[in-house]
Design an enzyme around this catalytic site. Structure first.
Site, PDB file in Angstrom:
ATOM      1  N   GLY A 131      -3.752  45.640   7.687  1.00 23.77           N
ATOM      2  CA  GLY A 131      -3.933  44.696   8.798  1.00 23.77           C
ATOM      3  C   GLY A 131      -5.049  45.117   9.743  1.00 23.77           C
ATOM      4  N   THR A 184       2.557  37.835  10.568  1.00 26.72           N
ATOM      5  CA  THR A 184       1.852  37.380  11.783  1.00 26.72           C
ATOM      6  C   THR A 184       1.400  35.911  11.731  1.00 26.72           C
ATOM      7  OG1 THR A 184      -0.186  38.276  10.862  1.00 26.72           O
ATOM      8  CG2 THR A 184       1.010  39.676  12.421  1.00 26.72           C
ATOM      9  N   THR A 216       5.116  41.429  20.698  1.00 21.59           N
ATOM     10  CA  THR A 216       4.218  40.342  21.079  1.00 21.59           C
ATOM     11  C   THR A 216       4.575  39.679  22.406  1.00 21.59           C
ATOM     12  OG1 THR A 216       3.523  38.112  20.390  1.00 21.59           O
ATOM     13  CG2 THR A 216       5.652  38.846  19.611  1.00 21.59           C
ATOM     14  N   TYR A 249       8.315  32.981  14.871  1.00 22.35           N
ATOM     15  CA  TYR A 249       7.626  34.278  14.914  1.00 22.35           C
ATOM     16  C   TYR A 249       8.115  35.100  16.102  1.00 22.35           C
ATOM     17  CZ  TYR A 249       3.817  37.553  16.030  1.00 22.35           C
ATOM     18  OH  TYR A 249       3.095  38.671  16.370  1.00 22.35           O
ATOM     19  N   LYS A 294      10.177  38.630  16.047  1.00 22.40           N
ATOM     20  CA  LYS A 294       9.665  39.862  16.674  1.00 22.40           C
ATOM     21  C   LYS A 294      10.664  40.402  17.701  1.00 22.40           C
ATOM     22  CE  LYS A 294       6.120  41.590  16.225  1.00 22.40           C
ATOM     23  NZ  LYS A 294       5.661  42.660  15.296  1.00 22.40           N
TER      24      LYS A 294
HETATM   25  N1  LIG Z   1      -2.635  39.258  15.940  1.00 21.96           N
HETATM   26  C1  LIG Z   1      -2.187  38.984  17.157  1.00 21.96           C
HETATM   27  O1  LIG Z   1      -2.738  38.154  17.872  1.00 21.96           O
HETATM   28  C2  LIG Z   1      -0.997  39.717  17.708  1.00 21.96           C
HETATM   29  C3  LIG Z   1      -0.527  39.377  18.994  1.00 21.96           C
HETATM   30  C4  LIG Z   1       0.571  40.062  19.513  1.00 21.96           C
HETATM   31  C5  LIG Z   1       1.174  41.058  18.772  1.00 21.96           C
HETATM   32  N2  LIG Z   1       0.715  41.355  17.528  1.00 21.96           N
HETATM   33  C6  LIG Z   1       1.407  42.396  16.770  1.00 21.96           C
HETATM   34  O2  LIG Z   1       0.489  43.441  16.519  1.00 21.96           O
HETATM   35  C7  LIG Z   1       0.815  44.075  15.276  1.00 21.96           C
HETATM   36  C8  LIG Z   1      -0.418  44.158  14.409  1.00 21.96           C
HETATM   37  O3  LIG Z   1      -0.802  42.848  14.043  1.00 21.96           O
HETATM   38  P1  LIG Z   1      -2.217  42.530  13.405  1.00 21.96           P
HETATM   39  O4  LIG Z   1      -2.928  41.655  14.354  1.00 21.96           O
HETATM   40  O5  LIG Z   1      -2.891  43.776  12.918  1.00 21.96           O
HETATM   41  O6  LIG Z   1      -1.757  41.636  12.178  1.00 21.96           O
HETATM   42  P2  LIG Z   1      -2.377  41.466  10.717  1.00 21.96           P
HETATM   43  O7  LIG Z   1      -3.836  41.713  10.730  1.00 21.96           O
HETATM   44  O8  LIG Z   1      -1.864  40.151  10.237  1.00 21.96           O
HETATM   45  O9  LIG Z   1      -1.711  42.642   9.918  1.00 21.96           O
HETATM   46  C9  LIG Z   1      -0.372  42.645   9.574  1.00 21.96           C
HETATM   47  C10 LIG Z   1      -0.210  43.518   8.370  1.00 21.96           C
HETATM   48  O10 LIG Z   1       1.166  43.506   7.971  1.00 21.96           O
HETATM   49  C11 LIG Z   1       1.182  43.457   6.578  1.00 21.96           C
HETATM   50  N3  LIG Z   1       2.419  42.923   6.031  1.00 21.96           N
HETATM   51  C12 LIG Z   1       2.880  41.653   6.069  1.00 21.96           C
HETATM   52  N4  LIG Z   1       4.013  41.551   5.348  1.00 21.96           N
HETATM   53  C13 LIG Z   1       4.246  42.797   4.848  1.00 21.96           C
HETATM   54  C14 LIG Z   1       5.238  43.334   4.027  1.00 21.96           C
HETATM   55  N5  LIG Z   1       6.247  42.588   3.537  1.00 21.96           N
HETATM   56  N6  LIG Z   1       5.186  44.648   3.711  1.00 21.96           N
HETATM   57  C15 LIG Z   1       4.171  45.418   4.172  1.00 21.96           C
HETATM   58  N7  LIG Z   1       3.188  44.982   4.943  1.00 21.96           N
HETATM   59  C16 LIG Z   1       3.236  43.668   5.282  1.00 21.96           C
HETATM   60  C17 LIG Z   1       0.038  42.567   6.188  1.00 21.96           C
HETATM   61  O11 LIG Z   1      -0.270  42.823   4.851  1.00 21.96           O
HETATM   62  P3  LIG Z   1      -1.086  41.763   3.942  1.00 21.96           P
HETATM   63  O12 LIG Z   1      -2.493  41.820   4.449  1.00 21.96           O
HETATM   64  O13 LIG Z   1      -0.893  42.316   2.578  1.00 21.96           O
HETATM   65  O14 LIG Z   1      -0.423  40.435   4.161  1.00 21.96           O
HETATM   66  C18 LIG Z   1      -1.029  43.022   7.153  1.00 21.96           C
HETATM   67  O15 LIG Z   1      -1.729  44.110   6.609  1.00 21.96           O
HETATM   68  C19 LIG Z   1       1.972  43.269  14.702  1.00 21.96           C
HETATM   69  O16 LIG Z   1       3.191  43.884  15.041  1.00 21.96           O
HETATM   70  C20 LIG Z   1       1.875  41.934  15.410  1.00 21.96           C
HETATM   71  O17 LIG Z   1       3.124  41.267  15.469  1.00 21.96           O
HETATM   72  C21 LIG Z   1      -0.361  40.728  16.991  1.00 21.96           C
END
Ligand SMILES: NC(=O)c1ccc[n+]([C@@H]2O[C@H](COP(=O)([O-])OP(=O)(O)OC[C@H]3O[C@@H](n4cnc5c(N)ncnc54)[C@H](OP(=O)(O)O)[C@@H]3O)[C@@H](O)[C@H]2O)c1
Length: 290
Positions: free
Chosen positions: A10, A61, A100, A124, A128
């Site tokens: 991610g 996500t 989040t 979502y 979370k």
């Molecule tokens: N993005 C935002 O705007 C945002 C906002 C608030 C909080 N957050 C939180 O910040 C954290 C990081 O998010 P991010 O932005 O880096 O999200 P991201 O780029 O979507 O990365 C999420 C990662 O989780 C992996 N994943 C999904 N399902 C999985 C599974 N079953 N087993 C193992 N890995 C799995 C995905 O793998 P694949 O690539 O293989 O699918 C991806 O590598 C998360 O906790 C998210 O909830 C994000």
């Protein structure tokens, strides 16, 4: 220290991986080695790796898709964090986990503190929040960092990358102007995460909010992206960015109108305030042009 980094492909995990190296040996795993939707896969990876610290950057996500895949979203976001926390308790390890702003309903009107009532509007956010609760139920040895509007150079995509793509393709772009939050660069979030590691302990375990400083709407953010991209000479076709309402851009998931998070608690812990979001944006875009 042996650090297990889950969700290794991610955008946040990719940024965290090199930064965490300053704290110890990093074993970054993606779903092929630790599938967060499969409790046995989590337990097996934990037993094999025996980490001192788990940093869980993995999550389901896809905010809108979660409305039609609630079971998978809940398995990854709601159940898996609790299993990680239980396994950490058994090993005497610590867990750092990300949550989040979407755990809030956005009706507050001032920056949300860690102690404010949650009330997620969509699947979502609910999943979370369930993950946070499962971690707290498993014990005490955790840090949960709630963040918001995250973007980085790695990973599959985010708002900044979408705007840069649309800005190359279209003359006119319509962007929602009535949702307010704080864009957060993975570089700053990762740096703050790594600064917490040496401080981990009974006095610091708990829930924190971390976003870049300052607030804006998605529309303001899009304008800033194009202004900064233009300064860097990125190719852009866009001539007009039109502010629209959430009602004009219906999505399967309802989102909070105002989800600004107060970073006061984490700033006191780290002795420094998060950089302004525009500064993070400049750094991210500078890397995009390299
Ligand atoms: N993005 C935002 O705007 C945002 C906002 C608030 C909080 N957050 C939180 O910040 C954290 C990081 O998010 P991010 O932005 O880096 O999200 P991201 O780029 O979507 O990365 C999420 C990662 O989780 C992996 N994943 C999904 N399902 C999985 C599974 N079953 N087993 C193992 N890995 C799995 C995905 O793998 P694949 O690539 O293989 O699918 C991806 O590598 C998360 O906790 C998210 O909830 C994000």
């Amino acid at each position: 220290m042996k650090i297990l980094l889950a969700g290794g492909s991610g955008q946040l995990a990719q940024e965290l991986q090199p930064i965490l190296l300053s704290s110890g040996e990093v074993i970054a795993v993606d779903r092929t080695r630790l599938d967060l939707s499969q409790p046995e896969s989590i337990r097996q990876a934990m037993a094999e790796i025996q980490p001192d610290l788990v940093v869980n950057a993995g999550a389901y996500t896809a905010v809108d898709k979660a409305e039609s895949e609630p079971e998978l979203a809940n398995a990854v976001n709601g159940i898996a964090p609790g299993i990680l926390a239980e396994e950490c308790e058994k090993l005497g390890a610590s867990l750092m986990h990300f949550s989040t702003d979407y755990v809030f309903d956005g009706s507050h009107g001032s920056a949300y503190k860690e102690t404010d009532s949650t009330n997620p509007l969509g699947t979502y956010g609910k999943s979370k929040l369930a993950g946070e609760e499962a971690i707290r139920k498993a014990g005490n040895r955790h840090i949960i960092i709630r963040t918001a509007w995250v973007y980085g150079n790695g990973g599959k995509g985010n708002f900044v990358k979408t705007m840069l793509r649309l800005g190359k393709e279209r003359e006119e772009i319509r962007v929602v102007a009535d949702q307010i939050g704080s864009p957060t660069w993975t570089g700053d979030l990762s740096a703050a995460t790594s600064q917490i590691i040496p401080l981990l302990g009974p006095e610091t375990f708990g829930t924190y909010h971390y976003t870049n400083s300052g607030v804006c709407s998605w529309y303001d953010f899009a304008i800033a992206i194009f202004e900064e991209a233009e300064k860097l000479g990125l190719p852009l076709k866009v001539q007009r960015v039109i502010p629209i309402t959430t009602a004009e851009y219906p999505t399967p998931a309802k989102r909070p109108a105002f989800s600004v998070l107060s970073s006061v608690k984490i700033s006191a812990l780290l002795g420094t305030h998060p950089p302004h979001w525009r500064q993070g944006l400049r750094q991210m875009l500078a890397r995009e042009v390299k």
